[in-house]
Design an enzyme around this catalytic site. Structure first.
Site, PDB file in Angstrom:
ATOM      1  CE  LYS A  36      -0.951   0.389   4.925  1.00 13.26           C
ATOM      2  NZ  LYS A  36      -1.696   0.930   6.133  1.00 13.26           N
ATOM      3  N   GLY A 183       6.064   1.454  28.566  1.00 11.38           N
ATOM      4  CA  GLY A 183       6.475   0.429  28.178  1.00 11.38           C
ATOM      5  C   GLY A 183       8.017   0.263  28.215  1.00 11.38           C
ATOM      6  N   GLY A 185       9.545  -2.259  27.136  1.00 15.38           N
ATOM      7  CA  GLY A 185      10.070  -3.502  26.441  1.00 15.38           C
ATOM      8  C   GLY A 185      11.089  -2.935  25.300  1.00 15.38           C
ATOM      9  N   GLY A 188      10.566   0.519  23.726  1.00 16.75           N
ATOM     10  CA  GLY A 188      10.907   1.660  24.884  1.00 16.75           C
ATOM     11  C   GLY A 188      12.374   1.595  25.029  1.00 16.75           C
ATOM     12  CD  GLU A 190      15.909  -1.533  19.571  1.00 15.94           C
ATOM     13  OE1 GLU A 190      15.400  -1.078  18.849  1.00 15.94           O
ATOM     14  OE2 GLU A 190      16.473  -2.603  19.497  1.00 15.94           O
ATOM     15  CG  MET A 321       4.844  -9.380  16.544  1.00 13.38           C
ATOM     16  SD  MET A 321       3.899  -7.781  16.982  1.00 13.38           S
ATOM     17  CE  MET A 321       2.184  -8.246  16.539  1.00 13.38           C
ATOM     18  CG  HIS A 324      15.640 -12.476  13.013  1.00 10.05           C
ATOM     19  ND1 HIS A 324      15.662 -11.141  13.416  1.00 10.05           N
ATOM     20  CD2 HIS A 324      15.692 -13.299  14.191  1.00 10.05           C
ATOM     21  CE1 HIS A 324      15.492 -11.273  14.906  1.00 10.05           C
ATOM     22  NE2 HIS A 324      15.492 -12.517  15.141  1.00 10.05           N
ATOM     23  CG  HIS A 448      43.854 -13.548  23.859  1.00  4.49           C
ATOM     24  ND1 HIS A 448      42.801 -13.158  25.004  1.00  4.49           N
ATOM     25  CD2 HIS A 448      44.841 -12.958  24.163  1.00  4.49           C
ATOM     26  CE1 HIS A 448      43.393 -12.563  25.777  1.00  4.49           C
ATOM     27  NE2 HIS A 448      44.607 -12.133  25.136  1.00  4.49           N
TER      28      HIS A 448
HETATM   29  P1  FAD Z   1       5.887  -5.528   8.118  1.00  5.99           P
HETATM   30  O1  FAD Z   1       7.042  -5.198   8.170  1.00  5.99           O
HETATM   31  O2  FAD Z   1       4.896  -4.724   9.094  1.00  5.99           O
HETATM   32  O3  FAD Z   1       5.098  -5.244   6.453  1.00  5.99           O
HETATM   33  C1  FAD Z   1       3.841  -5.386   6.269  1.00  5.99           C
HETATM   34  C2  FAD Z   1       3.536  -4.511   5.064  1.00  5.99           C
HETATM   35  O4  FAD Z   1       2.295  -4.847   4.537  1.00  5.99           O
HETATM   36  C3  FAD Z   1       3.754  -3.037   5.310  1.00  5.99           C
HETATM   37  O5  FAD Z   1       4.558  -2.438   4.466  1.00  5.99           O
HETATM   38  C4  FAD Z   1       2.217  -2.577   5.178  1.00  5.99           C
HETATM   39  O6  FAD Z   1       2.108  -1.328   4.592  1.00  5.99           O
HETATM   40  C5  FAD Z   1       1.925  -3.662   4.229  1.00  5.99           C
HETATM   41  N1  FAD Z   1       0.335  -3.758   4.057  1.00  5.99           N
HETATM   42  C6  FAD Z   1      -0.571  -4.252   5.038  1.00  5.99           C
HETATM   43  N2  FAD Z   1      -1.861  -4.218   4.820  1.00  5.99           N
HETATM   44  C7  FAD Z   1      -1.726  -4.073   3.397  1.00  5.99           C
HETATM   45  C8  FAD Z   1      -2.603  -4.464   2.462  1.00  5.99           C
HETATM   46  N3  FAD Z   1      -4.186  -4.575   2.658  1.00  5.99           N
HETATM   47  N4  FAD Z   1      -2.449  -4.110   1.108  1.00  5.99           N
HETATM   48  C9  FAD Z   1      -1.166  -3.791   0.838  1.00  5.99           C
HETATM   49  N5  FAD Z   1      -0.206  -3.755   1.781  1.00  5.99           N
HETATM   50  C10 FAD Z   1      -0.458  -3.912   2.823  1.00  5.99           C
HETATM   51  N6  FAD Z   1      12.776  -6.549  14.458  1.00  5.99           N
HETATM   52  C11 FAD Z   1      13.906  -7.043  14.542  1.00  5.99           C
HETATM   53  O7  FAD Z   1      13.881  -8.120  14.065  1.00  5.99           O
HETATM   54  N7  FAD Z   1      15.055  -6.429  14.593  1.00  5.99           N
HETATM   55  C12 FAD Z   1      14.967  -5.224  14.975  1.00  5.99           C
HETATM   56  O8  FAD Z   1      15.606  -4.466  15.179  1.00  5.99           O
HETATM   57  C13 FAD Z   1      13.556  -4.507  15.096  1.00  5.99           C
HETATM   58  N8  FAD Z   1      13.330  -3.068  15.285  1.00  5.99           N
HETATM   59  C14 FAD Z   1      12.165  -2.716  15.337  1.00  5.99           C
HETATM   60  C15 FAD Z   1      12.297  -1.117  15.517  1.00  5.99           C
HETATM   61  C16 FAD Z   1      10.795  -0.792  15.518  1.00  5.99           C
HETATM   62  C17 FAD Z   1      10.769   0.818  15.858  1.00  5.99           C
HETATM   63  C18 FAD Z   1       9.734  -1.403  15.235  1.00  5.99           C
HETATM   64  C19 FAD Z   1       8.381  -0.748  15.091  1.00  5.99           C
HETATM   65  C20 FAD Z   1       9.805  -2.827  14.908  1.00  5.99           C
HETATM   66  C21 FAD Z   1      11.235  -3.327  14.790  1.00  5.99           C
HETATM   67  N9  FAD Z   1      11.013  -4.680  14.786  1.00  5.99           N
HETATM   68  C22 FAD Z   1      12.498  -5.147  14.701  1.00  5.99           C
HETATM   69  C23 FAD Z   1      10.024  -5.534  14.149  1.00  5.99           C
HETATM   70  C24 FAD Z   1       9.937  -6.011  12.864  1.00  5.99           C
HETATM   71  O9  FAD Z   1       9.899  -4.373  12.012  1.00  5.99           O
HETATM   72  C25 FAD Z   1       8.733  -6.525  12.456  1.00  5.99           C
HETATM   73  O10 FAD Z   1       8.647  -7.716  13.396  1.00  5.99           O
HETATM   74  C26 FAD Z   1       8.729  -6.918  10.953  1.00  5.99           C
HETATM   75  O11 FAD Z   1       8.651  -5.728  10.097  1.00  5.99           O
HETATM   76  C27 FAD Z   1       7.570  -7.812  10.507  1.00  5.99           C
HETATM   77  O12 FAD Z   1       7.633  -7.989   9.235  1.00  5.99           O
HETATM   78  P2  FAD Z   1       6.259  -8.382   8.386  1.00  5.99           P
HETATM   79  O13 FAD Z   1       6.946  -8.558   6.907  1.00  5.99           O
HETATM   80  O14 FAD Z   1       5.425  -9.152   9.133  1.00  5.99           O
HETATM   81  O15 FAD Z   1       5.154  -6.966   8.358  1.00  5.99           O
HETATM   82  P1  NAD Z   2       6.914  -5.130  24.036  1.00  5.54           P
HETATM   83  O1  NAD Z   2       6.326  -6.146  24.024  1.00  5.54           O
HETATM   84  O2  NAD Z   2       8.522  -5.646  23.768  1.00  5.54           O
HETATM   85  O3  NAD Z   2       7.088  -4.164  25.129  1.00  5.54           O
HETATM   86  C1  NAD Z   2       5.846  -3.690  25.705  1.00  5.54           C
HETATM   87  C2  NAD Z   2       6.120  -3.386  26.935  1.00  5.54           C
HETATM   88  O4  NAD Z   2       4.847  -2.420  27.532  1.00  5.54           O
HETATM   89  C3  NAD Z   2       5.857  -4.419  27.932  1.00  5.54           C
HETATM   90  O5  NAD Z   2       7.167  -4.730  28.945  1.00  5.54           O
HETATM   91  C4  NAD Z   2       4.541  -4.357  28.705  1.00  5.54           C
HETATM   92  O6  NAD Z   2       4.664  -5.093  30.125  1.00  5.54           O
HETATM   93  C5  NAD Z   2       4.343  -2.881  28.740  1.00  5.54           C
HETATM   94  N1  NAD Z   2       3.028  -2.303  29.129  1.00  5.54           N
HETATM   95  C6  NAD Z   2       2.174  -2.938  28.434  1.00  5.54           C
HETATM   96  N2  NAD Z   2       0.959  -2.325  29.350  1.00  5.54           N
HETATM   97  C7  NAD Z   2       1.456  -1.272  29.872  1.00  5.54           C
HETATM   98  C8  NAD Z   2       0.738  -0.267  30.914  1.00  5.54           C
HETATM   99  N3  NAD Z   2      -0.668  -0.199  31.075  1.00  5.54           N
HETATM  100  N4  NAD Z   2       1.631   0.415  31.536  1.00  5.54           N
HETATM  101  C9  NAD Z   2       2.800   0.119  31.566  1.00  5.54           C
HETATM  102  N5  NAD Z   2       3.582  -0.786  30.826  1.00  5.54           N
HETATM  103  C10 NAD Z   2       2.731  -1.486  30.016  1.00  5.54           C
HETATM  104  O7  NAD Z   2       6.497  -4.141  22.613  1.00  5.54           O
HETATM  105  P2  NAD Z   2       7.297  -2.905  21.955  1.00  5.54           P
HETATM  106  O8  NAD Z   2       8.462  -2.495  22.832  1.00  5.54           O
HETATM  107  O9  NAD Z   2       6.195  -1.896  21.629  1.00  5.54           O
HETATM  108  O10 NAD Z   2       7.806  -3.720  20.613  1.00  5.54           O
HETATM  109  C11 NAD Z   2       6.767  -4.132  19.606  1.00  5.54           C
HETATM  110  C12 NAD Z   2       7.404  -5.221  18.976  1.00  5.54           C
HETATM  111  O11 NAD Z   2       8.275  -4.802  17.996  1.00  5.54           O
HETATM  112  C13 NAD Z   2       7.856  -6.456  19.727  1.00  5.54           C
HETATM  113  O12 NAD Z   2       7.107  -7.594  19.663  1.00  5.54           O
HETATM  114  C14 NAD Z   2       9.500  -6.254  19.396  1.00  5.54           C
HETATM  115  O13 NAD Z   2       9.844  -7.671  19.273  1.00  5.54           O
HETATM  116  C15 NAD Z   2       9.368  -5.684  18.172  1.00  5.54           C
HETATM  117  N6  NAD Z   2      10.618  -4.808  18.000  1.00  5.54           N
HETATM  118  C16 NAD Z   2      11.740  -5.382  17.971  1.00  5.54           C
HETATM  119  C17 NAD Z   2      12.912  -4.791  18.075  1.00  5.54           C
HETATM  120  C18 NAD Z   2      14.385  -5.532  18.085  1.00  5.54           C
HETATM  121  O14 NAD Z   2      14.362  -6.920  17.821  1.00  5.54           O
HETATM  122  N7  NAD Z   2      15.370  -4.936  18.418  1.00  5.54           N
HETATM  123  C19 NAD Z   2      13.092  -3.603  18.205  1.00  5.54           C
HETATM  124  C20 NAD Z   2      11.862  -2.721  18.311  1.00  5.54           C
HETATM  125  C21 NAD Z   2      10.705  -3.390  18.310  1.00  5.54           C
END
Ligand code: FAD
Ligand code: NAD
Length: 470
Positions: A36, A183, A185, A188, A190, A321, A324, A448
């Site tokens: 999209k 949050g 997590g 949060g 990063e 989520m 990889h 090492h």
């Molecule tokens: P997405 O990457 O979400 O892609 C879905 C795509 O589908 C989007 O481009 C969307 O526009 C498109 N789409 C949705 N609905 C439709 C539709 N109806 N028609 C056409 N297109 C559509 N993961 C890691 O492993 N390492 C990290 O360091 C990491 N850092 C992150 C940092 C942040 C700030 C965030 C938010 C996430 C991070 N993640 C990380 C999580 C990672 O981005 C996701 O797990 C991953 O992108 C999921 O891949 P996906 O292909 O399932 O979906």
């Molecule tokens: P997360 O699930 O990692 O963390 C959410 C946090 O919010 C939890 O620790 C939870 O206890 C807390 N929380 C929930 N409700 C709350 C409340 N009412 N008050 C206070 N705390 C509350 O989710 P995220 O950090 O938003 O990340 C989303 C997804 O994106 C994750 O699944 C993560 O794997 C993915 N992601 C991955 C990376 C990476 O791999 N380096 C980086 C960014 C995001």
């Protein structure tokens, strides 16, 4: 394209979707992908992994220049923050990475449809463009890879100005004086690292009793210590956020602490980081009879939905989520469709947090082993006892922790907080995949001086309590 029927159509071009499309094409299928947004790459490349890591690296350079260069004998008289330039560089990194995906689509002869995909029936997808025009794509099989969107809390709206998601945080060109993060997590900690390192005061409100609560408990405690030392950082753990208010340009967040008392925190901006929700809005699942389960699309072990020709992968299905994980599922599903018998070991999918120090984990946590009654041994080695760590930095936080089965010595989990943890965790992934014992890791020769010697030491600790350098 009107008369073409594709073998496979992928909806969504994130690391799940575009990898699935490439693997399908490699296996000889005629493939279409629908996205999209005007750029390919999904959350990960556009507003997730790649831009966040670009800002994490930039902010780390800044922090080192201000706080660490002098100790190394490097005098930098003035260090000035240019946040708009940091954001501009990040945009350039994203642009190069997403155009790389467009190149890969062309190279693999994958037809890209730009527009919003929705099911008309199980073999027809309508693609609606921004200008309202639409076309239909006919297909034998479909892979849903529509990913996820930021979640919020009941009664708290992400207004994108005072209360923002990670997407807006990646675009901030003005440094907030005080950033509240809901949050503690992965997102949060990063994003707190990015803004804390360049000068924002950070308050994290986390519901659980530690940061990054889904990982091994020892990691979150150590991370809190190092973040407190590195920046103006407060972690209010065991705080459940219940409400928000915006007043005179400030945001006020209300939470309930462990004792049931109400706590308020006032800041300039609040980052909502309480998880992400699977995204299936307006996908037309009702037209094909797929029902979601708590937002996720239910799938079989073969990643097949309840409709036999439709598969789903990545953030929109069960499991971590992670980019990889989505990509592994992309390859898996393509090979399933091609009649092969692929395999994913979900237990061996690592998780990494790109803070300083980095946090990386694979396999069982100690909490999980306790809960399932497994008898285990622990090997632990701190980086402060590593010569390589001492040579590179003044304060060596962190450790390598290895969990092994008490009777068989099989490695069950590896948890690292420390420098280069993100890369070192691969030794744990290999160990799990090959069902290595702790002794196997302990007898490998590690170069090492390297950070990886700490893995060997922790393995020696786990296998027979014979750590050398401690
Ligand atoms: P997405 O990457 O979400 O892609 C879905 C795509 O589908 C989007 O481009 C969307 O526009 C498109 N789409 C949705 N609905 C439709 C539709 N109806 N028609 C056409 N297109 C559509 N993961 C890691 O492993 N390492 C990290 O360091 C990491 N850092 C992150 C940092 C942040 C700030 C965030 C938010 C996430 C991070 N993640 C990380 C999580 C990672 O981005 C996701 O797990 C991953 O992108 C999921 O891949 P996906 O292909 O399932 O979906
Ligand atoms: P997360 O699930 O990692 O963390 C959410 C946090 O919010 C939890 O620790 C939870 O206890 C807390 N929380 C929930 N409700 C709350 C409340 N009412 N008050 C206070 N705390 C509350 O989710 P995220 O950090 O938003 O990340 C989303 C997804 O994106 C994750 O699944 C993560 O794997 C993915 N992601 C991955 C990376 C990476 O791999 N380096 C980086 C960014 C995001």
């Amino acid at each position: 394209m009107a008369n073409t029927t594709f073998d496979v159509t992928v909806i969504g071009s994130g690391p799940g979707g575009y990898v699935a499309a490439i693997r399908c094409a490699q296996l000889g299928m005629k493939v279409a992908i629908i996205e999209k947004y005007p750029t390919l790459g999904g959350t990960c490349l556009n507003v997730g992994c790649i831009p966040s890591k670009a800002l994490l690296d930039s902010s780390e350079h800044y922090h080192q220049a201000v706080h660490q260069f002098a100790e190394h004998g490097i005098k930098v008289p003035t260090v000035e923050l240019d946040l708009p330039q940091m954001i501009k560089r990040k945009a350039g990194v994203v642009e190069k990475t997403t155009s790389g995906v467009a190149y890969l689509m062309k190279k693999n002869k994958i037809t890209v449809f730009q527009g919003f995909g929705s099911f008309v029936d199980a073999n027809t997808i309508k693609v609606t463009k921004d200008d309202g025009s639409s076309e239909e794509v006919k297909t034998q099989k479909v892979i849903i890879a529509t990913g996820s969107k930021p979640a919020s809390l009941p009664g708290i709206e992400i207004d994108k100005k005072h209360i923002i998601s990670s997407t807006e945080a990646l675009e901030l060109t003005e440094l907030p004086k005080h950033m509240i993060v809901i949050g503690g997590g992965v997102i949060g900690v990063e994003m707190a690292s990015v803004f804390g390192r360049i000068g924002s005061k950070i308050t994290v409100l986390e519901y659980a009793d530690k940061l990054i609560p889904s990982m091994d408990g020892a990691l979150g405690k150590e991370l809190a210590k190092s973040m407190k030392k590195e920046m103006d950082f407060t972690a209010l753990t065991s705080h459940k956020v219940t409400g928000s208010e915006v007043k005179d340009g400030k945001v006020i967040i209300t939470a309930e602490n462990k004792k049931g008392e109400t706590v308020t925190v006032e800041g300039d901006v609040c980052l909502m980081a309480v998880g992400r929700r699977p995204y299936t809005d307006n996908l037309g699942l009702e037209n094909i009879g797929i029902e979601t389960d708590r937002g996720r699309i239910p799938v079989s072990d073969q990643l097949q939905t309840s409709v036999p020709n439709i598969y789903a992968i990545g953030d929109v299905v069960r499991g971590a989520m992670l980019a990889h994980k989505a990509s592994e599922e992309g390859v898996f599903v393509a090979e399933v469709i091609a009649g092969q018998h692929p395999h994913i070991n979900y237990r061996a999918i690592p998780g990494v947090v790109y803070t300083w120090p980095e946090v990386a984990s694979v396999g069982y946590t100690e909490e999980e082993l306790k809960a399932n009654g497994t008898k285990y041994k622990v090997g632990n080695f701190p980086f402060k006892a590593s010569g390589r760590a001492r040579a590179s930095m003044d304060d060596s936080f962190g450790f390598v922790k290895i969990l092994a089965d008490k009777e068989t010595d099989e490695m069950l989990g590896m948890h690292i907080i420390g420098p280069r943890a993100a890369d070192m965790i691969m030794e744990g992934v290999m160990g799990l995949e090959f069902r290595a014992s702790a002794e196997d890791l302990a007898i490998f020769s590690h170069p090492h001086p390297t950070f990886s010697e700490s893995v060997k030491e922790a393995a020696m600790g786990a296998t027979a309590n014979r750590v050398i350098h401690m």
